[in-house]
Design a protein around this motif. Sequence first.
Motif, PDB file in Angstrom:
ATOM      1  N   GLU A  36       0.838  -1.214   0.000  1.00  0.00           N
ATOM      2  CA  GLU A  36       0.000   0.000   0.000  1.00  0.00           C
ATOM      3  C   GLU A  36       0.870   1.260   0.000  1.00  0.00           C
ATOM      4  O   GLU A  36       0.545   2.245  -0.650  1.00  0.00           O
ATOM      5  N   GLU A  37       1.982   1.189   0.740  1.00  0.00           N
ATOM      6  CA  GLU A  37       2.856   2.366   0.813  1.00  0.00           C
ATOM      7  C   GLU A  37       3.484   2.680  -0.551  1.00  0.00           C
ATOM      8  O   GLU A  37       3.887   3.801  -0.811  1.00  0.00           O
ATOM      9  N   MET A  38       3.546   1.676  -1.419  1.00  0.00           N
ATOM     10  CA  MET A  38       4.054   1.923  -2.786  1.00  0.00           C
ATOM     11  C   MET A  38       2.933   2.366  -3.721  1.00  0.00           C
ATOM     12  O   MET A  38       3.143   2.496  -4.929  1.00  0.00           O
ATOM     13  N   GLY A  39       1.720   2.505  -3.174  1.00  0.00           N
ATOM     14  CA  GLY A  39       0.594   2.933  -4.003  1.00  0.00           C
ATOM     15  C   GLY A  39      -0.108   1.783  -4.712  1.00  0.00           C
ATOM     16  O   GLY A  39      -0.871   2.006  -5.647  1.00  0.00           O
ATOM     17  N   ILE A  40       0.199   0.550  -4.284  1.00  0.00           N
ATOM     18  CA  ILE A  40      -0.464  -0.615  -4.899  1.00  0.00           C
ATOM     19  C   ILE A  40      -1.623  -1.040  -4.000  1.00  0.00           C
ATOM     20  O   ILE A  40      -1.419  -1.334  -2.819  1.00  0.00           O
ATOM     21  N   TYR A  41      -2.792  -1.041  -4.563  1.00  0.00           N
ATOM     22  CA  TYR A  41      -4.002  -1.347  -3.804  1.00  0.00           C
ATOM     23  C   TYR A  41      -4.062  -2.847  -3.517  1.00  0.00           C
ATOM     24  O   TYR A  41      -3.967  -3.653  -4.451  1.00  0.00           O
ATOM     25  N   VAL A  42      -4.198  -3.206  -2.243  1.00  0.00           N
ATOM     26  CA  VAL A  42      -4.222  -4.633  -1.892  1.00  0.00           C
ATOM     27  C   VAL A  42      -5.653  -5.059  -1.563  1.00  0.00           C
ATOM     28  O   VAL A  42      -6.340  -4.401  -0.774  1.00  0.00           O
ATOM     29  N   ASN A  43      -6.076  -6.150  -2.174  1.00  0.00           N
ATOM     30  CA  ASN A  43      -7.372  -6.777  -1.865  1.00  0.00           C
ATOM     31  C   ASN A  43      -7.059  -8.110  -1.207  1.00  0.00           C
ATOM     32  O   ASN A  43      -6.324  -8.923  -1.758  1.00  0.00           O
ATOM     33  N   HIS A  44      -7.612  -8.327  -0.035  1.00  0.00           N
ATOM     34  CA  HIS A  44      -7.408  -9.606   0.654  1.00  0.00           C
ATOM     35  C   HIS A  44      -8.636 -10.463   0.339  1.00  0.00           C
ATOM     36  O   HIS A  44      -9.741  -9.959   0.307  1.00  0.00           O
ATOM     37  N   VAL A  45      -8.417 -11.749   0.084  1.00  0.00           N
ATOM     38  CA  VAL A  45      -9.559 -12.591  -0.253  1.00  0.00           C
ATOM     39  C   VAL A  45      -9.506 -13.887   0.539  1.00  0.00           C
ATOM     40  O   VAL A  45      -8.451 -14.480   0.703  1.00  0.00           O
ATOM     41  N   TRP A  46     -10.644 -14.260   1.044  1.00  0.00           N
ATOM     42  CA  TRP A  46     -10.792 -15.553   1.715  1.00  0.00           C
ATOM     43  C   TRP A  46     -11.732 -16.401   0.867  1.00  0.00           C
ATOM     44  O   TRP A  46     -12.723 -15.895   0.316  1.00  0.00           O
ATOM     45  N   GLY A  47     -11.392 -17.667   0.744  1.00  0.00           N
ATOM     46  CA  GLY A  47     -12.276 -18.558  -0.008  1.00  0.00           C
ATOM     47  C   GLY A  47     -11.815 -19.988   0.139  1.00  0.00           C
ATOM     48  O   GLY A  47     -10.909 -20.289   0.907  1.00  0.00           O
ATOM     49  N   MET A  48     -12.439 -20.856  -0.614  1.00  0.00           N
ATOM     50  CA  MET A  48     -12.141 -22.284  -0.529  1.00  0.00           C
ATOM     51  C   MET A  48     -12.416 -22.949  -1.869  1.00  0.00           C
ATOM     52  O   MET A  48     -13.294 -22.499  -2.618  1.00  0.00           O
ATOM     53  N   THR A  49     -11.734 -24.066  -2.111  1.00  0.00           N
ATOM     54  CA  THR A  49     -11.993 -24.873  -3.298  1.00  0.00           C
ATOM     55  C   THR A  49     -13.496 -25.143  -3.423  1.00  0.00           C
ATOM     56  O   THR A  49     -14.062 -25.088  -4.513  1.00  0.00           O
ATOM     57  N   GLU A  50     -14.127 -25.436  -2.295  1.00  0.00           N
ATOM     58  CA  GLU A  50     -15.545 -25.798  -2.287  1.00  0.00           C
ATOM     59  C   GLU A  50     -16.460 -24.608  -2.577  1.00  0.00           C
ATOM     60  O   GLU A  50     -17.669 -24.765  -2.708  1.00  0.00           O
ATOM     61  N   MET A  51     -15.871 -23.402  -2.683  1.00  0.00           N
ATOM     62  CA  MET A  51     -16.675 -22.190  -2.922  1.00  0.00           C
ATOM     63  C   MET A  51     -16.334 -21.533  -4.264  1.00  0.00           C
ATOM     64  O   MET A  51     -16.663 -20.364  -4.473  1.00  0.00           O
ATOM     65  N   SER A  52     -15.634 -22.231  -5.097  1.00  0.00           N
ATOM     66  CA  SER A  52     -15.350 -21.812  -6.506  1.00  0.00           C
ATOM     67  C   SER A  52     -14.218 -20.827  -6.785  1.00  0.00           C
ATOM     68  O   SER A  52     -13.992 -20.565  -7.958  1.00  0.00           O
ATOM     69  N   PRO A  53     -13.478 -20.179  -5.948  1.00  0.00           N
ATOM     70  CA  PRO A  53     -13.407 -20.275  -4.503  1.00  0.00           C
ATOM     71  C   PRO A  53     -13.760 -18.992  -3.755  1.00  0.00           C
ATOM     72  O   PRO A  53     -13.775 -18.980  -2.544  1.00  0.00           O
ATOM     73  N   VAL A  54     -14.014 -17.868  -4.448  1.00  0.00           N
ATOM     74  CA  VAL A  54     -13.986 -16.580  -3.737  1.00  0.00           C
ATOM     75  C   VAL A  54     -15.214 -16.416  -2.844  1.00  0.00           C
ATOM     76  O   VAL A  54     -16.351 -16.562  -3.296  1.00  0.00           O
ATOM     77  N   GLY A  55     -14.959 -16.098  -1.572  1.00  0.00           N
ATOM     78  CA  GLY A  55     -16.053 -15.903  -0.621  1.00  0.00           C
ATOM     79  C   GLY A  55     -16.157 -14.471  -0.130  1.00  0.00           C
ATOM     80  O   GLY A  55     -17.249 -13.981   0.134  1.00  0.00           O
ATOM     81  N   THR A  56     -14.998 -13.816  -0.003  1.00  0.00           N
ATOM     82  CA  THR A  56     -15.028 -12.453   0.541  1.00  0.00           C
ATOM     83  C   THR A  56     -14.199 -11.502  -0.301  1.00  0.00           C
ATOM     84  O   THR A  56     -13.385 -11.907  -1.122  1.00  0.00           O
TER      85      THR A  56
END
Length: 543
Positions: free
Chosen positions: A314-334
């Motif tokens: 973030e300090e370098m100006g790169i926007y970070v998206n954190h993602v939680w998920g699972m194989t069983e959820m295709s996977p993206v959950g959040t």
Amino acid sequence: MQGMMMHRDLRIIDILTFAAEAYGDQGIVSACEDGSRHRISYPQVLGRVAQLSHALVAMGVQPGDRIGTLAWNSFRHFELYYGISAIGAVCHTLNLRLPREQLIYMLHHAEDRVLFVDPSLVSLVEGMGDDLPAGIRLIVLCDANDMPESSLDLVCYEDLIAPQPAQYDWPRWPEDTAAGLCYTSGTTGPPKGALYSHRSIVIHAMMVPLGFTNSFHAGRKVLPVVPLFHVNAWGLPYVAPLTGMTMVMPGRHLDGESLYQLMDAEQVWSAWGVPTVWAGVLATIRDKGTPPNGLGDLVVGGAAAAASMIAAYEEMGIYVNHVWGMTEMSPVGTRGIVPSQMADAPLAAQIEEKSCAGRRLFGVEFKIVDDTGAVLPHDGASTGELFVRGNSVIRGYFNNAQASATVMDADGWFGTGDVATIGPDGRLVIRDRAKDLVKSEGEWISSIDLENAALSHSRIKTCAVVAVPHPKWDERPILVAVAASDDHPTLEEIHAHLASDFASWQLPDDLILVEELPMTATGKVSKLKLRQQLAGYILPEMR
Ligand code: AMP
């Protein structure tokens, strides 16, 4: 009263025909073994996908047949996703990092009829010897010049598709038709298959860009470092063409330096992968003193991303998206992004917000339950197992009723095995894993499998495997054991004992011999107490 709208079954191939029409100038850039880069547009890919579909039908592939892939990220692997599913067959991506025994198990369990293999992985298939399923056809993902020498009966991919026409009038399958199969080795026992449908994949592909609003811009480039064999590269082979982005495929060189060079040369806007990958790239960025040209967005998931790493980007100006998920959820959950009401908050507060799993995607529902199954409030404090529901969540495992019964509750929710809290504003925090798995470089190591195998060593009486945080690999397993006699085993002997059942990266980094292991009231090893005892422990390589 019913609505009076048309019903069109959702079809994966429609994503590609749309992209070829709407974003004909976009496509796929692939890093090649010789250091060059291969470029192909979506209209060209569509033609080759038609050729592949024809070739599969000509080989006798039937709707519902499972077709395996053992490959790194490349345009040919992308073509398999579409060419296989478009004829009603199932694209089964095998995780090439799994041990031989598990790969063989999956090939047999899925009953793969054909296996598409990268040239660099042919030796892996040769090593399967007589354990390969009888009659399986092997096709190598290259042109005639790059065909490897082999004792196996191999067919060249380019030779296979070349004679076929570049148009196909693909049938309309019911949208529940199976399209993709991915096994997870996240728990004990043999790997379990998530069998995705055309419907679940297309819906997931439409859900993801709604959550990750910074990542997708038509005309820019997206880099899946996450492998196409790890839950469909988190959906990117579908989302990228749908949103008009060009995909940059990294091949098999995934170290910080190689990725940096690729991103810099191609001006990748958004890059997706597990924390370990971004730790490697961060080291290269620090060496060079500047981030890759054009990089503006990072999606980090598969394991918890450390706040320090999020902050560095973030300090370098790169926007970070954190993602939680699972194989069983295709996977993206959040989507772990900063909610709009916090847009002007100080950076430190924003980073803290991004360090948790984030908020659910539209289309995914959450509940947390206690040990008795009672639903807990979303108050940010009540901690329980997270259950999920939605159109991109499995309703059971492929041909595995026993495993399915252990994860589905009576109301049809899927139990994730993760222990979490949910705030009144939907903020999800993953507190722990219900099962004590070790996650190394985005891949699971089952502590119980390791323990069971170690216990079969004659000089080990009891043992437990626990995860120790590692700055590069996320976590590494260590083995804590009580010796059976004064004749103590060494770590090397344990490694030799485990080598036939585990890949080398799954072996424990250390062996600690103790007089006794802490136990729970019900007579099991207490990993909670063991971890407390190990506070301050340092892995051998860090000493
Ligand atoms: P897999 O099916 O291999 O993708 O593994 C899914 C599991 O990885 C989840 O159940 C979590 O335990 C873990 N996981 C994935 N993403 C995250 C994250 N952002 N934070 C913490 N754990 C995560």
